[in-house]
Motif scaffolding. Structure first.
Motif, mmCIF file in Angstrom:
data_model
loop_
_atom_site.group_PDB
_atom_site.id
_atom_site.type_symbol
_atom_site.label_atom_id
_atom_site.label_comp_id
_atom_site.label_asym_id
_atom_site.label_seq_id
_atom_site.Cartn_x
_atom_site.Cartn_y
_atom_site.Cartn_z
ATOM 1 N N VAL A 447 0.810 -1.111 0.080
ATOM 2 C CA VAL A 447 -0.003 0.048 -0.279
ATOM 3 C C VAL A 447 0.881 1.428 -0.071
ATOM 4 C CG1 VAL A 447 -1.808 1.201 1.279
ATOM 5 C CG2 VAL A 447 -1.795 -1.167 1.382
ATOM 6 N N LEU A 448 0.939 2.117 -0.821
ATOM 7 C CA LEU A 448 1.572 3.314 -1.402
ATOM 8 C C LEU A 448 0.983 4.540 -0.922
ATOM 9 C CD1 LEU A 448 4.191 2.221 -4.021
ATOM 10 C CD2 LEU A 448 4.391 1.754 -1.471
ATOM 11 N N PHE A 449 -0.435 4.382 -1.141
ATOM 12 C CA PHE A 449 -0.936 5.762 -0.652
ATOM 13 C C PHE A 449 -2.524 5.358 0.064
ATOM 14 C CE2 PHE A 449 -4.565 8.351 -1.800
ATOM 15 C CZ PHE A 449 -4.073 9.615 -1.703
ATOM 16 N N THR A 450 -2.665 5.943 1.117
ATOM 17 C CA THR A 450 -3.985 5.933 1.864
ATOM 18 C C THR A 450 -4.553 7.307 1.971
ATOM 19 O OG1 THR A 450 -3.235 4.077 2.932
ATOM 20 C CG2 THR A 450 -5.021 5.170 3.744
ATOM 21 N N GLY A 451 -5.344 7.560 1.455
ATOM 22 C CA GLY A 451 -6.332 9.028 1.453
ATOM 23 C C GLY A 451 -7.326 9.121 2.608
ATOM 24 N N ALA A 452 -7.491 10.251 3.021
ATOM 25 C CA ALA A 452 -8.480 10.642 4.101
ATOM 26 C C ALA A 452 -9.575 10.056 3.715
ATOM 27 C CB ALA A 452 -8.636 12.087 4.294
ATOM 28 N N PRO A 453 -10.879 9.821 4.692
ATOM 29 C CA PRO A 453 -12.168 9.458 4.270
ATOM 30 C C PRO A 453 -12.636 10.344 3.554
ATOM 31 C CG PRO A 453 -11.503 9.267 6.627
ATOM 32 C CD PRO A 453 -10.474 9.874 6.145
ATOM 33 N N LEU A 454 -13.491 10.081 2.608
ATOM 34 C CA LEU A 454 -14.404 10.488 1.640
ATOM 35 C C LEU A 454 -15.528 11.382 2.341
ATOM 36 C CD1 LEU A 454 -14.712 8.051 -1.311
ATOM 37 C CD2 LEU A 454 -13.391 9.933 -1.312
ATOM 38 N N PRO A 455 -16.069 12.345 1.805
ATOM 39 C CA PRO A 455 -17.118 12.929 2.576
ATOM 40 C C PRO A 455 -18.390 12.274 2.606
ATOM 41 C CG PRO A 455 -16.758 14.104 0.583
ATOM 42 C CD PRO A 455 -15.567 12.980 0.714
ATOM 43 N N VAL A 456 -19.287 12.908 3.326
ATOM 44 C CA VAL A 456 -20.453 11.937 3.634
ATOM 45 C C VAL A 456 -21.393 11.925 2.302
ATOM 46 C CG1 VAL A 456 -20.891 12.663 6.161
ATOM 47 C CG2 VAL A 456 -21.678 14.012 4.425
ATOM 48 N N THR A 457 -21.076 12.757 1.469
ATOM 49 C CA THR A 457 -21.706 12.676 0.029
ATOM 50 C C THR A 457 -21.355 11.407 -0.529
ATOM 51 O OG1 THR A 457 -20.061 13.830 -0.875
ATOM 52 C CG2 THR A 457 -21.855 15.229 -0.225
ATOM 53 N N GLY A 458 -20.056 10.873 -0.083
ATOM 54 C CA GLY A 458 -19.731 9.607 -1.113
ATOM 55 C C GLY A 458 -18.843 9.649 -1.789
ATOM 56 N N SER A 459 -18.693 10.804 -2.357
ATOM 57 C CA SER A 459 -18.096 11.317 -3.867
ATOM 58 C C SER A 459 -16.690 11.816 -3.691
ATOM 59 C CB SER A 459 -18.958 12.151 -4.538
ATOM 60 O OG SER A 459 -20.099 11.441 -4.892
ATOM 61 N N GLY A 460 -15.734 11.503 -4.407
ATOM 62 C CA GLY A 460 -14.600 12.209 -4.394
ATOM 63 C C GLY A 460 -13.508 11.798 -5.649
ATOM 64 N N VAL A 461 -12.448 12.464 -5.587
ATOM 65 C CA VAL A 461 -11.324 12.119 -6.589
ATOM 66 C C VAL A 461 -10.143 12.290 -5.889
ATOM 67 C CG1 VAL A 461 -10.376 13.024 -8.598
ATOM 68 C CG2 VAL A 461 -12.702 13.389 -8.450
ATOM 69 N N VAL A 462 -9.311 10.980 -6.459
ATOM 70 C CA VAL A 462 -7.913 10.999 -5.743
ATOM 71 C C VAL A 462 -6.852 10.984 -7.066
ATOM 72 C CG1 VAL A 462 -6.395 9.351 -4.506
ATOM 73 C CG2 VAL A 462 -8.500 9.979 -3.580
ATOM 74 N N GLU A 463 -5.687 11.433 -6.842
ATOM 75 C CA GLU A 463 -4.920 11.662 -7.743
ATOM 76 C C GLU A 463 -3.427 11.175 -7.013
ATOM 77 O OE1 GLU A 463 -4.580 14.754 -10.550
ATOM 78 O OE2 GLU A 463 -6.142 14.167 -11.541
ATOM 79 N N TRP A 464 -2.670 10.313 -7.858
ATOM 80 C CA TRP A 464 -1.280 9.929 -7.216
ATOM 81 C C TRP A 464 -0.328 9.791 -8.411
ATOM 82 C CZ3 TRP A 464 0.922 4.807 -7.010
ATOM 83 C CH2 TRP A 464 1.874 4.628 -6.161
ATOM 84 N N ARG A 465 0.986 10.300 -7.915
ATOM 85 C CA ARG A 465 1.955 10.205 -9.151
ATOM 86 C C ARG A 465 2.929 9.116 -8.939
ATOM 87 N NH1 ARG A 465 -0.551 14.881 -9.224
ATOM 88 N NH2 ARG A 465 -1.110 15.823 -11.171
#
Length: 503
Positions: A447-465
């Motif tokens: 596991v090389l990336f762990t994001g913060a919890p998504l908002p209560v809307t359940g939608s989000g975008v994550v980018e990693w390079r």
């Protein structure tokens, strides 16, 4: 009525294919050609000791003029010490064509789900095939799944009814295509059980639940029988593709035959040591199906997969509500991806299914979402085998997962981004329907990336390079929040990988 106390001295050991079995003394019926009796009954009693072979056959001499065969059975369930298996006895029947492994004599199997069944020309108990009752030696198959230290005492009651046989029904199978939306993401559940094995739902009930769960396709997968195949046509439709299959339930693991030709029966009477699985995996493929080892780390007796994955087209790593054995299966599959990336060989995609049997088991939890050119058997199978899919806990969860390079290169789930080892690439995950879930990006390095919890809307975008030299592949996981402790939360979704770098 007569009794046959089937003791050890009256058994004969024989070999069917490679699997040892026992055959007991035969049961005969006295009816003659001019006999006016409408039915005869025989009772067989016996005791199977611990260590009995997987299958025990009771030959039954079926005379000319038989209209129906009815069998009922009971067996004892003595108390056993904690941690010791008790008695469990499965049952089925083969007709006069015999019990040869992979032969044509199969007429039905109910495992331990029923205490009685019947077979006629015009009808049969779910799990059994209607068809002409030909004279000859039929075989009742007993499967001592587990035997208590005290042994397993059983009683079989066999009734033959005489008279004119009815007409054999012509099977009608569901179409192998539905309307679809062209090239799109389609949702399916390919591991489901009806009342043709140990499920409690009819095909109509399963289809209604599949539609309510937002599914586009399902696959029938009753244990060790294909008799449901002719009972799905009325419930399929332009909005629901019904593929046909079987869950081949051996004593060394279960495998789903996914999308076989209508009427295909696949034998299950072998263990890993018998070296027979490859033969039946090839039969599945010849019949147009995919070979999918199911719940490979399940803890139930006989469920743990011991045949290896050399014949697998897809692996079921998420089975029903997410549990620790699914976590083990996911980690094991990821280790296989690492080996495939390191050695430059083909990889095996993963999928998830509900394995729903009865209320309150939810259909479509989880479900596999596959990118396919249309809603046909062939297109869905092609997408699954290519790994163009992700697994979600429900239809509420939707993902878009891609990797792009600096010169416009682009790859999606199950594909490879062909760029140099040190070329910078951007991983992008778009999520909807997953409130408070965390994103993890998993590579061959972990596991090389762990994001913060998504908002209560359940939608989000994550980018990693990253670069191909740093990550040979990348896949995404959505995890629910954990209450406490270092372990990751239960899965909400995961993707098949995208590979990075030139081959």
């Amino acid at each position: 009525m007569c009794d046959d106390d089937a003791r050890l001295g009256r058994r004969a050991l024989f070999v069917t294919g490679a699997a040892a079995a026992l055959t007991l003394r035969g049961v005969t019926f006295a009816r003659g050609a001019d006999d006016m009796r409408q039915a005869e009954t025989r009772t067989v009693r016996g005791t199977l000791p611990p260590g009995s072979p997987d299958f025990v056959y009771v030959p039954v001499d079926v005379p000319e003029g038989t209209r129906e065969i009815k069998v009922s059975y009971t067996y004892d369930r003595p108390a056993v010490p904690a941690g010791t298996p008790g008695n469990a006895l499965d049952i089925g029947i083969f007709d006069e064509r015999g019990t040869e492994l992979g032969g044509k004599g199969f007429r039905g199997w109910s495992g331990g789900a029923r205490t009685e069944f019947y077979v006629r020309a015009d009808d049969a108990t779910p799990g059994y095939l209607p068809g002409t009752i030909n004279p000859g030696t039929w075989e009742i198959a007993l499967g001592p799944y587990t035997v208590a230290p005290q042994g397993l005492s059983y009683e079989l009651t066999i009734t033959l009814s005489y008279g004119e046989q009815g007409a054999v029904p012509e099977p009608v199978y569901p179409r192998q295509r539905a309307k679809g939306r062209g090239r799109d993401w389609y949702r399916g559940d390919c591991h489901l059980h009806s009342w043709h094995s140990d499920g409690r739902r009819t095909p109509a009930e399963i289809a209604a639940l599949a539609r309510a769960a937002g599914l586009d396709f399902i696959n029938s997968s009753d244990h060790n029988t294909h008799t449901s195949h002719a009972h799905w046509a009325d419930v399929a439709g332009d909005d629901l593709l019904v593929m046909l299959g079987e869950e081949i339930t051996t004593r060394n693991g279960h495998v789903v035959a996914l999308g076989t030709d209508p009427g295909t029966f696949v034998d299950w009477r072998y263990r890993a040591r018998d070296n027979r699985f490859g033969r039946f995996a090839r039969q599945i493929r010849r019949s147009g199906g995919l070979v999918v080892p199911a719940h490979p780390h399940a803890t139930c007796v006989g469920c743990n997969w011991k045949f290896g994955f050399g014949e697998a087209d897809v692996i079921e790593v998420w089975n029903g509500p997410y549990t620790p054995d699914d976590e083990v299966a996911l980690a094991d599959w990821d280790s296989m991806l690492v080996a495939s990336a390191r050695e430059g060989r083909a990889w095996i995609p993963a999928m998830g299914n509900s394995d729903a049997h009865r209320d309150p088991d939810p259909v479509g939890t989880p479900q596999t979402v596959v990118l396919a050119d249309g809603l046909t058997r062939e297109a869905i199978q092609e997408g699954l085998k290519a790994g163009r899919s992700y697994v979600a806990e429900s239809a509420k969860v939707a993902l878009s997962f891609t990797v792009s390079g600096g010169r416009g290169e682009h790859a999606g789930i199950g594909e490879r981004l062909e760029v140099g080892r040190d070329a910078p690439v951007t991983v992008r995950l778009e999520v909807s329907g997953a409130p408070r879930c965390s994103v993890r990006l998993v590579t061959d390095q972990g596991v090389l990336f762990t994001g913060a919890p998504l908002p209560v809307t359940g939608s989000g975008v994550v980018e990693w390079r990253t670069t191909p030299s740093y990550a040979a592949y990348v896949r995404a996981e959505l995890r629910h929040e954990t209450a406490a402790g270092p372990l990751p939360g239960a899965l909400a979704a995961f993707t098949n990988p995208i590979f990075l770098g030139r081959r």
